[in-house]
Write a protein that holds these residues in place. Structure first.
Motif, short mmCIF file in Angstrom:
data_model
loop_
_atom_site.label_atom_id
_atom_site.label_comp_id
_atom_site.label_asym_id
_atom_site.label_seq_id
_atom_site.Cartn_x
_atom_site.Cartn_y
_atom_site.Cartn_z
N ILE A 412 0.72 -1.17 0.16
CA ILE A 412 0.06 -0.13 0.09
C ILE A 412 0.95 1.55 -0.02
O ILE A 412 0.41 2.30 -0.46
N ILE A 413 2.13 1.00 0.67
CA ILE A 413 3.01 2.46 0.54
C ILE A 413 4.21 2.04 -0.48
O ILE A 413 4.31 2.99 -1.35
N GLY A 414 4.93 1.11 -0.34
CA GLY A 414 6.13 0.86 -1.39
C GLY A 414 5.81 0.78 -2.71
O GLY A 414 6.38 1.45 -3.57
N PHE A 415 4.91 -0.46 -3.19
CA PHE A 415 4.73 -0.65 -4.49
C PHE A 415 4.19 0.70 -5.27
O PHE A 415 4.49 0.90 -6.29
N PRO A 416 3.08 1.19 -4.73
CA PRO A 416 2.40 2.26 -5.45
C PRO A 416 3.58 3.41 -5.66
O PRO A 416 3.79 4.16 -6.67
N LEU A 417 4.48 3.67 -4.49
CA LEU A 417 5.37 4.73 -4.75
C LEU A 417 6.34 4.35 -5.81
O LEU A 417 6.90 5.11 -6.65
N ALA A 418 6.67 3.06 -5.99
CA ALA A 418 7.73 2.44 -6.97
C ALA A 418 7.26 2.82 -8.25
O ALA A 418 7.82 3.22 -9.35
N ILE A 419 5.94 2.55 -8.65
CA ILE A 419 5.31 2.92 -9.93
C ILE A 419 5.31 4.40 -10.26
O ILE A 419 5.52 4.83 -11.19
N PHE A 420 4.93 5.18 -9.11
CA PHE A 420 4.86 6.50 -9.36
C PHE A 420 6.20 7.30 -9.59
O PHE A 420 6.45 7.92 -10.68
N LEU A 421 7.05 6.79 -9.04
CA LEU A 421 8.42 7.45 -9.11
C LEU A 421 9.14 6.92 -10.48
O LEU A 421 9.73 7.50 -11.08
N GLY A 422 8.86 5.54 -10.69
CA GLY A 422 9.49 4.99 -11.84
C GLY A 422 8.86 5.40 -13.18
O GLY A 422 9.45 5.51 -14.24
N TYR A 423 7.49 5.28 -13.15
CA TYR A 423 6.98 5.81 -14.34
C TYR A 423 6.22 6.84 -14.35
O TYR A 423 6.23 7.50 -15.70
N VAL A 424 5.71 7.47 -13.37
CA VAL A 424 5.11 8.88 -13.67
C VAL A 424 6.21 10.02 -13.61
O VAL A 424 6.19 10.88 -14.46
N VAL A 429 14.41 2.92 -13.09
CA VAL A 429 15.00 1.81 -12.12
C VAL A 429 15.01 2.51 -10.73
O VAL A 429 14.61 1.81 -9.80
N ARG A 430 15.73 3.70 -10.78
CA ARG A 430 15.88 4.37 -9.48
C ARG A 430 14.83 4.51 -8.84
O ARG A 430 14.71 4.53 -7.75
N GLY A 431 13.73 5.13 -9.44
CA GLY A 431 12.61 5.41 -8.89
C GLY A 431 11.54 4.20 -8.44
O GLY A 431 11.02 4.50 -7.29
N VAL A 432 11.74 3.09 -9.04
CA VAL A 432 11.09 1.84 -8.63
C VAL A 432 11.98 1.37 -7.04
O VAL A 432 11.21 1.10 -6.39
N TRP A 433 13.14 1.49 -7.30
CA TRP A 433 13.88 1.09 -6.14
C TRP A 433 13.75 2.19 -4.84
O TRP A 433 13.51 1.65 -3.86
N MET A 434 13.44 3.31 -5.21
CA MET A 434 13.34 4.37 -4.30
C MET A 434 12.02 4.20 -3.57
O MET A 434 11.98 4.45 -2.33
N GLY A 435 11.05 3.69 -4.23
CA GLY A 435 9.76 3.61 -3.81
C GLY A 435 9.71 2.46 -2.91
O GLY A 435 8.91 2.42 -1.73
#
Length: 475
Positions: A412-424, A429-435
């Motif tokens: 609910i926290i990590g995975f949506p953040l990974a999608i947001f930072l990586g794709y939006v 890759v860095r955004g996916v990891w940061m999330g």
């Protein structure tokens, strides 16, 4: 008179300090006594996969990427289920061993096998229909076809995770983990020799690398069974018994909670690989990311050794009824794990690009790994003590509670953040990891808070109630 009181206080403080040092040293020896063989076993068994992956990387980029996909998606999916369901076993065996109800360990082991064998029937198709599954998930056609050809080779690994790991948990709970460490280390050496012979000398390519992996994995499982059935566990193994079907439902419920708890953790890696696989230049991104995951996994094996030690120590002490000893063990364990995590984080920052050449001959992939070094070090640091907290939860039987924590923090926290930072935000890759780092950090903080605020005396009472309800009289 004041001088006399001061001297007595100083003497008392000195004795307390010496007593604390003595208790700490005793606990350190106990933790390393359990953790070191467990680390050896985990590093060696995981090393078999890493050696195979290294050979695949030198055979070709598509072979490395397809092996990484099967390992990261298929195996993580199956791993999460089987290892998760089997993780009820350390709770039950550890607490029964602490309470000196040794005969129950063999019954719990058989109950675990019944549950895992039933579930495994539904998992075999994951390795048979890999290509259509990956197509459905949107992976590249070339990678999907290549991964589909490799995936049936992983069925022996399924067998190992089905029966071998549960056997090792059973042995670890009764402090017989050293034999598991040596068996795994021998199998690792066998794998290196077979891989060199089949790939380098006989030029068998992919079948040679996968065949060496299969034979090495089978060696571990067969050797563990010989040790258990051969009379070296005479107090806890009395042979197969119909009593394993008695009180099976409570074990099933605890296994389901354990499965949910660990599935939510293990599956995050597979989901990350899927996200990276949709990006541009997926072949390089997946290869670099999988190498980073493997570097993390090497260090994670050490943390999992201390996780196993935390599980055994907490379960044993709760079974004995000693709440203070359980709390003290947790503090010492976290201190050791955090120190190790800091050391390996620094090494990851300095040598990430150099290490990557052990997995690939591509300079492009190696440079991509180097660019991820800061994120890599951050994950290693978090993973140094988060598994210990999970081990404490398993030892205490908190699987259901921690499953909810993992669902909240990682999905609910990590995975949506990974999608947001990586794709939006397009950080790739860095955004996916940061999330996902944010999710793991939240998970760690919540587990630390739960552990810190727990009434351990109440946990002793709950353990006693569970043992009184589930334990069967010796036959």
């Amino acid at each position: 008179m004041e001088n006399g009181i001061t001297e007595r206080l100083l003497d008392s403080n000195k004795k307390d300090e010496e007593n604390l040092k003595s208790r700490t040293w005793d606990e350190v020896k106990k933790l390393w006594g359990i953790g070191a063989p467990s680390i050896l076993a985990r590093v060696s068994s995981f090393g078999i996969l890493v050696v195979t992956q290294a050979y695949m990387g030198h055979i070709g980029e598509i072979e490395l990427a397809s092996f990484s996909l099967v390992q990261a998606i298929n195996m993580r999916f199956v791993d999460g289920i089987l290892y998760g369901l089997g993780s009820a076993l350390p709770t039950l065996c550890g607490q029964a061993f602490g309470a000196r109800q040794y005969h129950m360990l063999g019954i719990y082991l058989q109950q675990s096998w019944i549950i895992l064998l039933t579930i495994s029937i539904f998992l075999v198709p994951v390795f048979i229909f890999t290509t259509p599954i990956l197509r459905l998930l949107g992976e590249a056609e070339e990678l999907s076809i290549s991964a589909g050809k490799l995936s049936p080779w992983f069925l022996p690994v399924l067998f190992y995770h089905l029966l071998g790991l549960s056997t090792q948990m059973y042995l670890q709970a009764q402090l017989k983990i050293m034999v598991v460490g040596w068996i795994s280390a021998i199998s690792f050496v066998i794998n290196i020799i077979l891989s060199w012979l089949m790939v380098d000398k006989l030029n068998w390519g992919v079948p040679g690398a996968m065949g060496a992996m299969t034979l090495s994995i089978c060696f571990i499982s067969i050797s563990d069974f010989i040790y258990v059935f051969g009379g070296w566990c005479k107090d806890s193994w009395k042979g197969f018994s119909k009593r394993a079907f008695n009180e099976l439902w409570p074990v099933v419920k605890l296994s389901i909670s354990s499965g949910m708890m660990l599935c939510f953790e293990v599956w995050t890696g597979a989901l990350l690989i899927l996200l990276v696989g949709y990006m541009k230049n997926a072949k390089v991104e997946v290869s670099a990311f999988s190498i980073c995951l493997n570097i993390i996994a090497w260090v994670y094996m050490i943390s999992m050794g201390f996780s196993g030690a935390a599980c055994v120590r907490v379960a044993n002490e709760l079974g004995k009824g000693d709440a203070l000893a359980a709390k003290f063990s947790i503090k010492v364990n976290l201190s050791i794990s955090l120190t190790i995590g800091v050391i390996f984080s620094i090494l990851a920052l300095v040598f990430s690009e150099t290490i990557s050449y052990a997995f690939t001959s591509s300079s492009e992939v190696a440079k991509e790994v180097s660019s991820l070094s800061i994120l890599l070090a951050s994950v290693i640091l978090l993973n140094s003590f988060q598994p210990v907290l999970s081990g404490v939860a398993i030892g205490a039987g908190w699987q259901s509670l921690v499953a909810n924590v993992n669902l909240l923090c990682l999905y609910i926290i990590g995975f949506p953040l990974a999608i947001f930072l990586g794709y939006v935000i397009h950080l790739q890759v860095r955004g996916v990891w940061m999330g996902m780092i944010c999710g793991v950090a939240a998970q760690t903080l919540v587990l630390a808070y739960i552990t810190w605020t727990t009434d351990w005396d109440a946990q002793v009472d709950k353990t006693a109630a569970r043992l009184n309800h589930w334990i069967l009289p010796p036959s």
